[in-house]
Scaffold this motif. Structure first.
Motif, PDB file in Angstrom:
ATOM      1  N   PRO A  67      42.727  -9.030 -13.684  1.00 33.56           N
ATOM      2  CA  PRO A  67      41.674  -8.017 -13.748  1.00 33.56           C
ATOM      3  C   PRO A  67      40.957  -8.017 -15.091  1.00 33.56           C
ATOM      4  O   PRO A  67      41.546  -8.327 -16.123  1.00 33.56           O
ATOM      5  CB  PRO A  67      42.438  -6.704 -13.538  1.00 33.56           C
ATOM      6  CG  PRO A  67      43.807  -6.996 -14.059  1.00 33.56           C
ATOM      7  CD  PRO A  67      44.072  -8.438 -13.695  1.00 33.56           C
ATOM      8  N   THR A  68      39.675  -7.655 -15.059  1.00 33.04           N
ATOM      9  CA  THR A  68      38.904  -7.540 -16.288  1.00 33.04           C
ATOM     10  C   THR A  68      39.204  -6.205 -16.961  1.00 33.04           C
ATOM     11  O   THR A  68      39.775  -5.294 -16.350  1.00 33.04           O
ATOM     12  CB  THR A  68      37.402  -7.627 -15.998  1.00 33.04           C
ATOM     13  OG1 THR A  68      37.007  -6.478 -15.212  1.00 33.04           O
ATOM     14  CG2 THR A  68      37.052  -8.907 -15.240  1.00 33.04           C
ATOM     15  N   ALA A  69      38.775  -6.076 -18.203  1.00 30.15           N
ATOM     16  CA  ALA A  69      38.968  -4.819 -18.935  1.00 30.15           C
ATOM     17  C   ALA A  69      38.246  -3.676 -18.229  1.00 30.15           C
ATOM     18  O   ALA A  69      38.754  -2.553 -18.163  1.00 30.15           O
ATOM     19  CB  ALA A  69      38.461  -4.977 -20.369  1.00 30.15           C
ATOM     20  N   VAL A  93      31.743  -5.696 -23.868  1.00 28.14           N
ATOM     21  CA  VAL A  93      32.698  -5.035 -22.993  1.00 28.14           C
ATOM     22  C   VAL A  93      32.237  -3.598 -22.784  1.00 28.14           C
ATOM     23  O   VAL A  93      32.023  -2.867 -23.753  1.00 28.14           O
ATOM     24  CB  VAL A  93      34.121  -5.047 -23.586  1.00 28.14           C
ATOM     25  CG1 VAL A  93      35.100  -4.332 -22.649  1.00 28.14           C
ATOM     26  CG2 VAL A  93      34.587  -6.469 -23.837  1.00 28.14           C
ATOM     27  N   ALA A  94      32.059  -3.210 -21.520  1.00 25.50           N
ATOM     28  CA  ALA A  94      31.571  -1.862 -21.196  1.00 25.50           C
ATOM     29  C   ALA A  94      32.641  -1.110 -20.408  1.00 25.50           C
ATOM     30  O   ALA A  94      33.235  -1.646 -19.465  1.00 25.50           O
ATOM     31  CB  ALA A  94      30.281  -1.953 -20.397  1.00 25.50           C
ATOM     32  N   TYR A  95      32.860   0.153 -20.793  1.00 25.67           N
ATOM     33  CA  TYR A  95      33.820   1.007 -20.112  1.00 25.67           C
ATOM     34  C   TYR A  95      33.111   2.212 -19.516  1.00 25.67           C
ATOM     35  O   TYR A  95      32.314   2.869 -20.197  1.00 25.67           O
ATOM     36  CB  TYR A  95      34.897   1.506 -21.085  1.00 25.67           C
ATOM     37  CG  TYR A  95      35.732   0.412 -21.699  1.00 25.67           C
ATOM     38  CD1 TYR A  95      36.638  -0.308 -20.927  1.00 25.67           C
ATOM     39  CD2 TYR A  95      35.632   0.108 -23.047  1.00 25.67           C
ATOM     40  CE1 TYR A  95      37.422  -1.314 -21.492  1.00 25.67           C
ATOM     41  CE2 TYR A  95      36.406  -0.889 -23.622  1.00 25.67           C
ATOM     42  CZ  TYR A  95      37.298  -1.593 -22.841  1.00 25.67           C
ATOM     43  OH  TYR A  95      38.062  -2.589 -23.399  1.00 25.67           O
ATOM     44  N   ASP A  96      33.426   2.522 -18.256  1.00 26.80           N
ATOM     45  CA  ASP A  96      32.922   3.745 -17.646  1.00 26.80           C
ATOM     46  C   ASP A  96      33.594   4.943 -18.302  1.00 26.80           C
ATOM     47  O   ASP A  96      34.621   4.816 -18.965  1.00 26.80           O
ATOM     48  CB  ASP A  96      33.219   3.762 -16.145  1.00 26.80           C
ATOM     49  CG  ASP A  96      32.482   2.671 -15.392  1.00 26.80           C
ATOM     50  OD1 ASP A  96      31.396   2.260 -15.863  1.00 26.80           O
ATOM     51  OD2 ASP A  96      32.986   2.230 -14.339  1.00 26.80           O
ATOM     52  N   SER A  97      33.005   6.118 -18.080  1.00 26.09           N
ATOM     53  CA  SER A  97      33.607   7.336 -18.617  1.00 26.09           C
ATOM     54  C   SER A  97      34.935   7.597 -17.927  1.00 26.09           C
ATOM     55  O   SER A  97      35.134   7.271 -16.754  1.00 26.09           O
ATOM     56  CB  SER A  97      32.669   8.534 -18.415  1.00 26.09           C
ATOM     57  OG  SER A  97      32.418   8.747 -17.038  1.00 26.09           O
ATOM     58  N   ASN A 132      31.486   3.882 -22.989  1.00 24.69           N
ATOM     59  CA  ASN A 132      31.520   3.202 -24.280  1.00 24.69           C
ATOM     60  C   ASN A 132      31.274   1.717 -24.077  1.00 24.69           C
ATOM     61  O   ASN A 132      31.796   1.118 -23.141  1.00 24.69           O
ATOM     62  CB  ASN A 132      32.885   3.407 -24.963  1.00 24.69           C
ATOM     63  CG  ASN A 132      33.095   4.835 -25.421  1.00 24.69           C
ATOM     64  OD1 ASN A 132      32.321   5.365 -26.180  1.00 24.69           O
ATOM     65  ND2 ASN A 132      34.156   5.459 -24.934  1.00 24.69           N
ATOM     66  N   VAL A 133      30.454   1.141 -24.969  1.00 25.70           N
ATOM     67  CA  VAL A 133      30.133  -0.277 -24.895  1.00 25.70           C
ATOM     68  C   VAL A 133      30.383  -0.906 -26.257  1.00 25.70           C
ATOM     69  O   VAL A 133      29.938  -0.376 -27.292  1.00 25.70           O
ATOM     70  CB  VAL A 133      28.663  -0.518 -24.485  1.00 25.70           C
ATOM     71  CG1 VAL A 133      28.367  -2.016 -24.436  1.00 25.70           C
ATOM     72  CG2 VAL A 133      28.363   0.127 -23.139  1.00 25.70           C
ATOM     73  N   PHE A 134      31.101  -2.028 -26.269  1.00 24.08           N
ATOM     74  CA  PHE A 134      31.369  -2.776 -27.492  1.00 24.08           C
ATOM     75  C   PHE A 134      30.672  -4.127 -27.376  1.00 24.08           C
ATOM     76  O   PHE A 134      30.888  -4.862 -26.414  1.00 24.08           O
ATOM     77  CB  PHE A 134      32.877  -2.983 -27.678  1.00 24.08           C
ATOM     78  CG  PHE A 134      33.652  -1.706 -27.855  1.00 24.08           C
ATOM     79  CD1 PHE A 134      34.036  -1.283 -29.115  1.00 24.08           C
ATOM     80  CD2 PHE A 134      33.994  -0.930 -26.761  1.00 24.08           C
ATOM     81  CE1 PHE A 134      34.749  -0.112 -29.289  1.00 24.08           C
ATOM     82  CE2 PHE A 134      34.697   0.250 -26.916  1.00 24.08           C
ATOM     83  CZ  PHE A 134      35.078   0.661 -28.183  1.00 24.08           C
ATOM     84  N   HIS A 135      29.850  -4.463 -28.375  1.00 24.30           N
ATOM     85  CA  HIS A 135      29.089  -5.708 -28.326  1.00 24.30           C
ATOM     86  C   HIS A 135      29.148  -6.400 -29.682  1.00 24.30           C
ATOM     87  O   HIS A 135      28.970  -5.763 -30.721  1.00 24.30           O
ATOM     88  CB  HIS A 135      27.622  -5.411 -27.956  1.00 24.30           C
ATOM     89  CG  HIS A 135      26.746  -6.622 -27.975  1.00 24.30           C
ATOM     90  ND1 HIS A 135      25.481  -6.635 -28.544  1.00 24.30           N
ATOM     91  CD2 HIS A 135      26.951  -7.881 -27.517  1.00 24.30           C
ATOM     92  CE1 HIS A 135      24.966  -7.842 -28.427  1.00 24.30           C
ATOM     93  NE2 HIS A 135      25.833  -8.610 -27.810  1.00 24.30           N
TER      94      HIS A 135
END
Length: 202
Positions: free
Chosen positions: A50-52, A124-128, A171-174
């Motif tokens: 699975p992806t992050a 890498v993008a994370y939903d709330s 949150n998005v980390f780039h």
């Protein structure tokens, strides 16, 4: 040091156990997260990497943080020392993001530490995840640069910068550069909320 296969086995077991503890069927978790039943089944059987982003959605559906999926059950007999070779490392198959859990596994503590390496141009993008409102997070850049979008705000961080952020919002980390970025992630119970980190990071 654990192999990638060992980590997949651990994730599979953690997901199954957490889902069972919450009394959820595969269908229920699929409905809550938008992740297909077949995908969840594959992950729980150790047949999929699975992806992050997917792990974050599953963690949200289970009411825990992403970090808790890599955690070990706490025990008063657990060692307070985590030697380098015993620290679990996981790599996101989508972005190449690498996360190394620094904290001693199973040792009761209100603090959780991890080292992250974000490859050049990776995102890498994370939903709330509103169920993690009782957890505070800070990231400290060891080397390199990253751009962090947390809720409506965006920050460009360089070596030595430290950002406190909420993880109950998108949150998005780039990494916009051509060099890897390495940073420390610290999670702890937020004193402004009831509850403790141990309840969120079982």
């Amino acid at each position: 040091m654990e192999s990638e296969a060992d980590i997949h086995v651990h994730l599979a077991s953690r997901l199954r156990n957490l889902r069972s503890a919450h009394g959820m069927t595969l269908e229920t978790l699929a409905e809550r997260t938008g992740v297909s039943r077949s995908m969840i089944s594959l992950i729980e059987r150790g047949k999929s990497s699975p992806t992050a982003a997917i792990l974050n959605r599953l963690a949200g559906g289970l009411g825990v943080s992403l970090a808790s999926l890599f955690a070990v059950e706490q025990s008063p007999e657990a060692s307070p020392l985590a030697c380098r070779n015993d620290q679990r490392t996981w790599q996101d198959p989508d972005s190449g993001y690498r996360r190394r859990r620094l904290s001693p596994p199973g040792f009761p503590s209100p603090l959780e530490l991890a080292e992250v390496i974000l490859p050049p141009a990776a995102r890498v993008a994370y939903d709330s995840n509103p169920r993690t409102a009782g957890i505070g997070q800070q990231i400290w850049i060891i080397e390199g640069e990253i751009v962090v979008t947390t809720g409506p705000d965006t920050y460009r961080l360089g070596t030595g910068d430290c950002l406190a952020m909420r993880i109950d919002q998108p949150n998005v980390f780039h990494n916009p550069t051509d060099r890897p970025a390495r940073y420390l992630v610290a999670l702890a119970a937020d004193p402004s909320h009831a509850g403790s980190l141990s309840r969120k990071l079982p």
